[in-house]
Design an enzyme around this catalytic site. Sequence first.
Site, short mmCIF file in Angstrom:
data_model
loop_
_atom_site.label_atom_id
_atom_site.label_comp_id
_atom_site.label_asym_id
_atom_site.label_seq_id
_atom_site.Cartn_x
_atom_site.Cartn_y
_atom_site.Cartn_z
N ASP A 35 66.76 57.04 58.68
CA ASP A 35 66.07 55.88 59.24
C ASP A 35 67.10 55.05 60.02
OD1 ASP A 35 64.95 53.07 59.34
OD2 ASP A 35 63.30 54.08 58.32
N ILE A 36 66.72 54.50 61.17
CA ILE A 36 67.67 53.73 61.98
C ILE A 36 67.96 52.36 61.37
CG2 ILE A 36 67.16 54.91 64.14
CD1 ILE A 36 65.52 52.45 64.97
N HIS A 103 54.90 59.59 58.80
CA HIS A 103 56.29 59.76 58.36
C HIS A 103 56.45 59.25 56.94
CE1 HIS A 103 56.13 55.80 60.36
NE2 HIS A 103 57.13 55.42 59.59
N LEU A 104 57.10 60.06 56.14
CA LEU A 104 57.39 59.75 54.75
C LEU A 104 58.74 59.07 54.67
CD1 LEU A 104 57.04 60.12 51.61
CD2 LEU A 104 58.16 62.35 51.91
N HIS A 105 58.79 57.92 54.00
CA HIS A 105 60.06 57.25 53.72
C HIS A 105 60.58 57.77 52.39
CE1 HIS A 105 60.10 53.99 56.77
NE2 HIS A 105 58.78 54.17 56.73
#
Length: 155
Positions: A35-36, A103-105
């Site tokens: 993740d950014i 999207h899965l975190h």
Amino acid sequence: MSKSDNRCVFCRIANLQDPYTRILFQDEEFVAFRDIRPAADHHYLIVTKQHIKNPKQLKAEDLEMFERLIATGEKVLENAGGKYEEARFGFHWPPFTSVNHLHLHVISPVLSMNFLSRLIFRENSYWFVTANWMSNRLKTMKNESADRTKDQSNL
């Protein structure tokens, strides 16, 4: 659900068209990267190569794909040295999505998150749902669909 959307940043990443994103894992269905704006030491996004707008779009027939998505997140976290027992897996729930692509975190360790991150990734809030919650939703849909099919065949 479409195959790909050139205007979608995650579709471009999934198609390896973004030179700035370091891919940690990929297979025929998913791509994983950091993740950014990481909320913890380990914060990864697992995205579908197929353009699916958000988790709310998933249906009963997507349960097996969803389970593979979670398994991919577990594998990425393990390969990076993170611990599943200390992790949070989940999704932002519409309209609280920053990128309109499923999207899965994968975040670990949860205890290292600061106050703001704990708020943004708060379990089963209006804006963030856990993978377990989503799994239960899909299983319920599947069971209800099976029940309807059974009822119709008994007519």
